[in-house]
Enzyme design. Structure first.
Site, PDB file in Angstrom:
ATOM      1  N   CYS A   1       0.815  -1.225   0.000  1.00 15.23           N
ATOM      2  CA  CYS A   1       0.000   0.000   0.000  1.00 15.23           C
ATOM      3  C   CYS A   1       0.848   1.276   0.000  1.00 15.23           C
ATOM      4  O   CYS A   1       0.356   2.350  -0.325  1.00 15.23           O
ATOM      5  CB  CYS A   1      -0.938   0.016   1.196  1.00 15.23           C
ATOM      6  SG  CYS A   1      -1.979  -1.432   1.276  1.00 15.23           S
TER       7      CYS A   1
ATOM      8  N   HIS B   1      -3.472   7.188   2.926  1.00 13.01           N
ATOM      9  CA  HIS B   1      -3.859   5.901   2.349  1.00 13.01           C
ATOM     10  C   HIS B   1      -5.205   5.509   2.958  1.00 13.01           C
ATOM     11  O   HIS B   1      -5.399   5.609   4.167  1.00 13.01           O
ATOM     12  CB  HIS B   1      -2.788   4.860   2.673  1.00 13.01           C
ATOM     13  CG  HIS B   1      -3.199   3.459   2.374  1.00 13.01           C
ATOM     14  ND1 HIS B   1      -3.760   3.106   1.178  1.00 13.01           N
ATOM     15  CD2 HIS B   1      -3.144   2.325   3.118  1.00 13.01           C
ATOM     16  CE1 HIS B   1      -4.031   1.810   1.194  1.00 13.01           C
ATOM     17  NE2 HIS B   1      -3.669   1.310   2.358  1.00 13.01           N
TER      18      HIS B   1
ATOM     19  N   ASN C   1     -10.031  -0.218   0.311  1.00 10.19           N
ATOM     20  CA  ASN C   1      -8.573  -0.137   0.275  1.00 10.19           C
ATOM     21  C   ASN C   1      -8.085  -0.610  -1.095  1.00 10.19           C
ATOM     22  O   ASN C   1      -8.214  -1.784  -1.422  1.00 10.19           O
ATOM     23  CB  ASN C   1      -8.010  -1.023   1.394  1.00 10.19           C
ATOM     24  CG  ASN C   1      -6.492  -0.996   1.470  1.00 10.19           C
ATOM     25  OD1 ASN C   1      -5.821  -0.521   0.554  1.00 10.19           O
ATOM     26  ND2 ASN C   1      -5.953  -1.508   2.562  1.00 10.19           N
TER      27      ASN C   1
HETATM   28  O1  UT7 Z   1      -3.607  -1.273   3.734  1.00 13.50           O
HETATM   29  C1  UT7 Z   1      -2.904  -2.265   4.396  1.00 13.50           C
HETATM   30  C2  UT7 Z   1      -2.930  -2.041   5.830  1.00 13.50           C
HETATM   31  N1  UT7 Z   1      -4.094  -2.632   6.396  1.00 13.50           N
HETATM   32  C3  UT7 Z   1      -4.725  -2.045   7.374  1.00 13.50           C
HETATM   33  O2  UT7 Z   1      -4.366  -0.963   7.718  1.00 13.50           O
HETATM   34  C4  UT7 Z   1      -5.840  -2.782   8.058  1.00 13.50           C
HETATM   35  C5  UT7 Z   1      -5.788  -2.516   9.520  1.00 13.50           C
HETATM   36  N2  UT7 Z   1      -6.798  -3.174  10.286  1.00 13.50           N
HETATM   37  C6  UT7 Z   1      -8.106  -2.865  10.235  1.00 13.50           C
HETATM   38  O3  UT7 Z   1      -8.522  -2.046   9.450  1.00 13.50           O
HETATM   39  C7  UT7 Z   1      -9.026  -3.514  11.242  1.00 13.50           C
HETATM   40  O4  UT7 Z   1      -8.256  -4.264  12.152  1.00 13.50           O
HETATM   41  C8  UT7 Z   1     -10.101  -4.445  10.618  1.00 13.50           C
HETATM   42  C9  UT7 Z   1     -11.140  -3.575   9.905  1.00 13.50           C
HETATM   43  C10 UT7 Z   1      -9.459  -5.394   9.634  1.00 13.50           C
HETATM   44  C11 UT7 Z   1     -10.824  -5.221  11.714  1.00 13.50           C
HETATM   45  O5  UT7 Z   1     -11.356  -4.346  12.681  1.00 13.50           O
HETATM   46  P1  UT7 Z   1     -11.116  -4.625  14.237  1.00 13.50           P
HETATM   47  O6  UT7 Z   1     -11.830  -3.588  14.962  1.00 13.50           O
HETATM   48  O7  UT7 Z   1      -9.630  -4.697  14.432  1.00 13.50           O
HETATM   49  O8  UT7 Z   1     -11.823  -6.017  14.433  1.00 13.50           O
HETATM   50  P2  UT7 Z   1     -11.222  -7.388  14.968  1.00 13.50           P
HETATM   51  O9  UT7 Z   1     -10.329  -7.990  13.947  1.00 13.50           O
HETATM   52  O10 UT7 Z   1     -10.681  -7.192  16.360  1.00 13.50           O
HETATM   53  O11 UT7 Z   1     -12.543  -8.263  15.071  1.00 13.50           O
HETATM   54  C12 UT7 Z   1     -13.607  -7.934  15.967  1.00 13.50           C
HETATM   55  C13 UT7 Z   1     -14.736  -8.916  15.765  1.00 13.50           C
HETATM   56  C14 UT7 Z   1     -14.280 -10.367  15.718  1.00 13.50           C
HETATM   57  O12 UT7 Z   1     -15.275 -11.155  16.344  1.00 13.50           O
HETATM   58  P3  UT7 Z   1     -15.072 -11.691  17.834  1.00 13.50           P
HETATM   59  O13 UT7 Z   1     -13.831 -12.545  17.800  1.00 13.50           O
HETATM   60  O14 UT7 Z   1     -14.903 -10.461  18.676  1.00 13.50           O
HETATM   61  O15 UT7 Z   1     -16.334 -12.451  18.082  1.00 13.50           O
HETATM   62  C15 UT7 Z   1     -14.279 -10.702  14.246  1.00 13.50           C
HETATM   63  O16 UT7 Z   1     -14.490 -12.058  13.985  1.00 13.50           O
HETATM   64  O17 UT7 Z   1     -15.369  -8.662  14.486  1.00 13.50           O
HETATM   65  C16 UT7 Z   1     -15.445  -9.879  13.753  1.00 13.50           C
HETATM   66  N3  UT7 Z   1     -15.373  -9.587  12.327  1.00 13.50           N
HETATM   67  C17 UT7 Z   1     -16.458  -9.298  11.583  1.00 13.50           C
HETATM   68  N4  UT7 Z   1     -17.760  -9.218  11.889  1.00 13.50           N
HETATM   69  C18 UT7 Z   1     -18.614  -8.895  10.898  1.00 13.50           C
HETATM   70  C19 UT7 Z   1     -14.273  -9.507  11.541  1.00 13.50           C
HETATM   71  N5  UT7 Z   1     -14.630  -9.189  10.299  1.00 13.50           N
HETATM   72  C20 UT7 Z   1     -15.975  -9.048  10.288  1.00 13.50           C
HETATM   73  C21 UT7 Z   1     -16.913  -8.719   9.302  1.00 13.50           C
HETATM   74  N6  UT7 Z   1     -18.206  -8.641   9.642  1.00 13.50           N
HETATM   75  N7  UT7 Z   1     -16.545  -8.443   8.031  1.00 13.50           N
END
Ligand code: UT7
Length: 325
Positions: free
Chosen positions: A112, A252, A282
């Site tokens: 990215c 970004h 993204n």
């Molecule tokens: O460009 C390259 C660089 N990349 C980035 O900068 C990405 C950086 N990370 C992020 O943007 C975020 O971490 C995400 C958007 C990917 C995830 O958000 P988060 O607030 O960090 O969520 P998490 O991974 O801690 O997940 C929280 C919960 C989990 O459920 P449990 O374990 O708490 O029951 C996930 O399974 O949300 C769940 N989850 C979803 N739920 C509904 C993960 N993806 C989804 C989804 N829909 N699509």
């Protein structure tokens, strides 16, 4: 002598995939995606479109805006992690499509951060005088490498391309500074493991789903906020500028919460932060040039403005640039 972006353009495919469409594909909701990422929809390339095809659309528009012909370009640099194939380079395919017969061409992979790494490279080439009219393109067809049954990644990414024409100038405008950084110790946070020399394509590799992108989102998130804030401060210091002197931050577009957190650390109000993640998700190396193009088109950037660009991605890599428009 410094480089200056004399034209910027972008291209996104027509097909729109909304959060509501994704609700029918995986266990997710528009509410979760919007609240956690800021994304509402993303664009998806059609089946025949590869990275060079989208690069071509953006590049020819950029050349037209610069009033230049393809033969006027002496270097083509393409940033992408979803190039047409491992080799030859996507930039050589783009050269062929454009008929840019007087150019040298090569690709860079900084995920990215690719467009800003590219800006760092081409600005150095301009300053040394080795090349004088450069086409820098970020292009990604991430939809081909997304596991559409993995809700933790498939909701995040989209396809698109952005292109800039860069020339040298002695005026008080252009690329004031560029900064690049990486930490290979964090390489496992975002990967596409299959198809390279580590895990060549094989039935086993496909069965293990190594041909799909993988990301440890939460860990990546924390590093992103820290490193982006640090590099933004470093960029301002290098140019002896205060945050209040920045007219627009163009970050970004990976996650609205990351964008807001870094803007807050700099003390920048919302109106000084460019956001289009809601429309495209993204788009990796294409994200910054698409956003810059839209910022210029919508008059968010005026002549003489200081613009801060920042990006973060797989590698891990991060980068920034300070432009005076
Ligand atoms: O460009 C390259 C660089 N990349 C980035 O900068 C990405 C950086 N990370 C992020 O943007 C975020 O971490 C995400 C958007 C990917 C995830 O958000 P988060 O607030 O960090 O969520 P998490 O991974 O801690 O997940 C929280 C919960 C989990 O459920 P449990 O374990 O708490 O029951 C996930 O399974 O949300 C769940 N989850 C979803 N739920 C509904 C993960 N993806 C989804 C989804 N829909 N699509």
């Amino acid at each position: 002598m410094r480089g200056r972006i004399i034209a910027i353009a972008s291209y996104v495919p027509e097909t729109v995939l909304t959060n509501y469409d994704l609700e029918k594909m995986v266990a997710t909701s528009d509410e979760w995606i919007t609240e956690r990422t800021g994304i509402r929809e993303r664009r998806i390339a059609h089946d025949e479109q590869a990275a060079s095809d989208m690069a071509y659309e953006a590049a020819r528009l950029a050349l037209r805006r610069a009033s230049l012909k393809a033969k006027d370009i002496d270097l083509i640099v393409v940033a992408s992690v979803t190039g047409d194939m491992p080799f030859p380079s996507t930039s050589c395919y783009l050269q062929r499509l454009l008929g840019a017969k007087n150019a040298a061409a090569f690709d860079i992979n900084a995920a990215c951060s690719g467009f800003l790494y590219g800006l760092h490279i081409v600005n150095s080439f301009i300053r040394t005088g080795s090349h004088s009219r450069i086409l820098l393109v970020g292009t990604e067809v991430l939809s081909r490498f997304v596991n559409w049954s993995d809700r933790t990644t498939c909701v995040l990414f989209g396809d698109g391309a952005g292109a800039a024409v860069i020339e040298g100038t002695r005026e008080k405008r252009g690329i004031y500074s560029t900064h690049i950084a990486s930490d290979g110790n964090l390489s496992e946070l975002i990967t596409l493991p299959g198809g390279g020399s580590r895990y060549p394509s094989s039935t086993e590799s496909i069965l293990k789903k190594r041909h799909y992108m993988k990301m440890k989102g939460n860990e990546t998130f924390k590093v992103a906020v820290r490193t982006l804030s640090d590099i933004a401060v470093k960029t301002l210091e290098a140019n002896k500028l205060k945050p209040s002197q920045i007219a627009l931050l163009i970050p970004h577009q990976a996650n609205l919460r990351i964008i807001r957190a870094t803007a807050k650390r700099l003390g920048l109000p919302d109106e000084k932060v460019f956001i289009n993640i809601d429309k495209y998700g993204n788009t990796s190396a294409a994200s910054i040039p698409i956003a810059l193009d839209e910022a210029v088109k919508s008059d968010r950037v005026k002549d003489g403005d200081y613009i801060l660009l920042e990006a973060f991605g797989g590698g891990l890599t991060w980068a920034s640039a300070l432009l005076r428009w």
